[in-house]
Design an enzyme around this catalytic site. Structure first.
Site, PDB file in Angstrom:
ATOM      1  N   ASP A 119      44.997 -13.739 -25.794  1.00 21.73           N
ATOM      2  CA  ASP A 119      45.679 -14.119 -24.332  1.00 21.73           C
ATOM      3  C   ASP A 119      46.906 -14.550 -24.188  1.00 21.73           C
ATOM      4  OD1 ASP A 119      45.168 -13.876 -21.794  1.00 21.73           O
ATOM      5  OD2 ASP A 119      43.303 -15.021 -21.621  1.00 21.73           O
ATOM      6  N   ASP A 223      34.181 -12.980 -20.362  1.00 23.91           N
ATOM      7  CA  ASP A 223      32.883 -12.311 -20.631  1.00 23.91           C
ATOM      8  C   ASP A 223      31.866 -12.258 -19.577  1.00 23.91           C
ATOM      9  OD1 ASP A 223      33.783 -12.808 -23.313  1.00 23.91           O
ATOM     10  OD2 ASP A 223      32.805 -14.874 -23.304  1.00 23.91           O
TER      11      ASP A 223
HETATM   12  P1  ATP Z   1      38.882 -11.343 -22.113  1.00 20.24           P
HETATM   13  O1  ATP Z   1      39.580 -12.376 -23.040  1.00 20.24           O
HETATM   14  O2  ATP Z   1      37.444 -11.537 -22.235  1.00 20.24           O
HETATM   15  O3  ATP Z   1      39.581  -9.885 -22.591  1.00 20.24           O
HETATM   16  P2  ATP Z   1      40.478 -12.167 -19.814  1.00 20.24           P
HETATM   17  O4  ATP Z   1      41.474 -12.764 -20.645  1.00 20.24           O
HETATM   18  O5  ATP Z   1      41.086 -11.176 -18.987  1.00 20.24           O
HETATM   19  O6  ATP Z   1      39.285 -11.473 -20.458  1.00 20.24           O
HETATM   20  P3  ATP Z   1      40.443 -14.201 -17.796  1.00 20.24           P
HETATM   21  O7  ATP Z   1      41.771 -14.494 -18.093  1.00 20.24           O
HETATM   22  O8  ATP Z   1      39.465 -15.265 -17.787  1.00 20.24           O
HETATM   23  O9  ATP Z   1      39.775 -13.279 -18.908  1.00 20.24           O
HETATM   24  O10 ATP Z   1      39.937 -13.213 -16.619  1.00 20.24           O
HETATM   25  C1  ATP Z   1      38.870 -12.715 -16.125  1.00 20.24           C
HETATM   26  C2  ATP Z   1      38.589 -12.713 -14.735  1.00 20.24           C
HETATM   27  O11 ATP Z   1      38.248 -14.098 -14.326  1.00 20.24           O
HETATM   28  C3  ATP Z   1      39.730 -12.551 -13.684  1.00 20.24           C
HETATM   29  O12 ATP Z   1      39.439 -11.142 -13.323  1.00 20.24           O
HETATM   30  C4  ATP Z   1      39.658 -13.481 -12.772  1.00 20.24           C
HETATM   31  O13 ATP Z   1      38.685 -12.788 -11.601  1.00 20.24           O
HETATM   32  C5  ATP Z   1      38.836 -14.262 -13.082  1.00 20.24           C
HETATM   33  N1  ATP Z   1      39.571 -15.599 -13.209  1.00 20.24           N
HETATM   34  C6  ATP Z   1      39.911 -16.350 -14.377  1.00 20.24           C
HETATM   35  N2  ATP Z   1      40.519 -17.496 -14.252  1.00 20.24           N
HETATM   36  C7  ATP Z   1      40.702 -17.547 -13.013  1.00 20.24           C
HETATM   37  C8  ATP Z   1      41.743 -18.604 -12.088  1.00 20.24           C
HETATM   38  N3  ATP Z   1      42.330 -19.245 -12.577  1.00 20.24           N
HETATM   39  N4  ATP Z   1      41.724 -17.904 -10.720  1.00 20.24           N
HETATM   40  C9  ATP Z   1      40.929 -17.051 -10.353  1.00 20.24           C
HETATM   41  N5  ATP Z   1      40.378 -16.134 -11.146  1.00 20.24           N
HETATM   42  C10 ATP Z   1      40.221 -16.332 -12.224  1.00 20.24           C
HETATM   43  N1  PLP Z   2      33.226 -16.633 -27.730  1.00 19.52           N
HETATM   44  C1  PLP Z   2      33.738 -17.588 -28.127  1.00 19.52           C
HETATM   45  C2  PLP Z   2      33.020 -18.443 -29.337  1.00 19.52           C
HETATM   46  C3  PLP Z   2      34.616 -18.507 -27.622  1.00 19.52           C
HETATM   47  O1  PLP Z   2      35.091 -19.565 -28.199  1.00 19.52           O
HETATM   48  C4  PLP Z   2      35.406 -17.914 -26.551  1.00 19.52           C
HETATM   49  C5  PLP Z   2      36.380 -18.581 -25.933  1.00 19.52           C
HETATM   50  O2  PLP Z   2      37.005 -19.562 -26.180  1.00 19.52           O
HETATM   51  C6  PLP Z   2      34.929 -16.680 -26.062  1.00 19.52           C
HETATM   52  C7  PLP Z   2      33.997 -16.174 -26.523  1.00 19.52           C
HETATM   53  C8  PLP Z   2      35.484 -16.121 -24.847  1.00 19.52           C
HETATM   54  O3  PLP Z   2      36.028 -16.503 -23.873  1.00 19.52           O
HETATM   55  P1  PLP Z   2      36.482 -15.667 -22.335  1.00 19.52           P
HETATM   56  O4  PLP Z   2      35.437 -15.091 -21.750  1.00 19.52           O
HETATM   57  O5  PLP Z   2      37.106 -16.936 -21.648  1.00 19.52           O
HETATM   58  O6  PLP Z   2      37.480 -14.770 -22.945  1.00 19.52           O
HETATM   59 MG    MG Z   3      42.817 -14.234 -19.704  1.00 22.49          MG
HETATM   60 MG    MG Z   4      38.078 -13.536 -23.297  1.00 21.24          MG
END
Ligand code: ATP
Ligand code: PLP
Ligand code: MG
Ligand code: MG
Length: 300
Positions: A119, A223
């Protein structure tokens, strides 16, 4: 939607808190899915804490668990496979064998792949996972839920605007993926996240999400996103509505989590702890069952 809904979910387990299977299983169950969980790791807590202890499931051990299911004829019942964080290339390769086997048994199986790799410009898994995702996993997935950085890694192109997004999305469609959802990106206005959704040879949507929490970052939301999207996509062709319900529940869970934080954290007097950021998932059961759509998906 059918009565038999059973997900095989291969993700992390944490003793304390909500990421991986701990984040995905409860919402799926609340929404009527049986969840058979394989824990790819068992850790005391997620990686955002000061220290972390636990065990990693080896690829051979994954194969053993799967053999046990097979020996008892239990592979017949899966309608969905969900995979998330995977820490090694050999484990991920083994997952591709599992998908093939499940698909042989049930050609209708839906494979939802969250290609968790990193990320905000940083990879948090070994680099050798990338070719395995590209060559072995992606051709098998039906629904993929990467974030912007993961799209950039997989497609080997930088995403700076909406037209970059749609050409990257096409890269996935060209490899056979029916539904591509970019769970979050930096392409929105300031203080906004923007999600994108595309169904192959069909509709495209964007959905803007006001950023909550003043820079506080949550863990387990990615997740949770994948599990909710799986559940709400079942038995419908209306993917715009699937995305809206997914985001509605997610935003409500985040709001409930923020509402539970102490005043000195919310006012910025003290830094938030990892524990205080743990999603208030159980307390959000009602908003998972009945998402109230506020943010609308825009067809583009
Ligand atoms: P992954 O790492 O699992 O591929 P990701 O990096 O996209 O996913 P997040 O950045 O947590 O995971 O975003 C997933 C969802 O969580 C977004 O679509 C949003 O709806 C929500 N989200 C996460 N953080 C925020 C926040 N600060 N404000 C609003 N929504 C949020
Ligand atoms: N699994 C483990 C063990 C983790 O430590 C994390 C993030 O720290 C995740 C999964 C994924 O988290 P997210 O849903 O925020 O991408
Ligand atoms: Mg993210
Ligand atoms: Mg993630």
């Amino acid at each position: 939607p059918g009565l038999n809904r059973r997900v095989l979910s291969i993700q992390s387990h944490v003793v304390h808190g909500y990421v991986g299977n701990k984040s995905a299983a409860f919402p799926l169950q609340v929404l009527g899915f049986e969840v058979d969980a394989i824990n790819s790791v068992q850790l005391s807590n997620h990686t955002g804490y000061r220290s972390i202890k636990g065990q990693v499931l080896q690829e051979k051990e994954l194969a053993e668990l799967f053999e046990g299911l097979e020996a008892n004829n239990l592979l017949q019942c899966y309608t969905h496979l969900l995979t998330g964080y995977t820490g090694s290339a050999s484990f991920l390769s083994r997952i591709s064998n599992i998908v093939s086997k499940l698909r042989e048994i049930n050609p209708q199986l839906i494979y939802v792949c969250d290609p968790v790799m990193g990320d905000n410009g940083k990879m948090y898994v070994p680099e050798d996972l990338l070719p395995i995702y590209r060559e072995k996993i992606i051709p098998l997935a039906d629904i993929i839920t990467p974030n912007q950085y993961e799209v950039e890694l997989l497609t080997e192109r930088k995403i700076s605007n909406e037209s970059d997004v749609w050409s990257a999305v096409q890269w996935f469609h060209d490899r056979g993926i029916d539904t591509v959802v970019i769970s979050s990106s930096e392409l929105g206005e300031e203080n906004e996240l923007r999600a994108f959704l595309s169904k192959k040879n069909d509709k495209r949507y964007i959905l803007n999400i006001p950023r909550q929490g003043n820079g506080i970052s949550f863990t387990g939301t990615g997740d949770l996103f994948a599990s909710l999207f799986l559940a709400h996509s079942h038995g419908t062709n209306n993917l715009g509505s699937t995305l809206e319900k997914t985001i509605a529940s997610l935003q409500a869970v985040i709001k409930r989590t923020l509402d539970s934080m102490p005043a000195e954290v919310l006012s910025g007097k003290r830094k938030v702890t990892a524990q205080e950021c743990e999603l208030k998932l159980i307390q959000s059961k009602n908003v998972i069952e009945n998402p109230e759509v506020v943010l609308k998906a825009i067809e583009v």
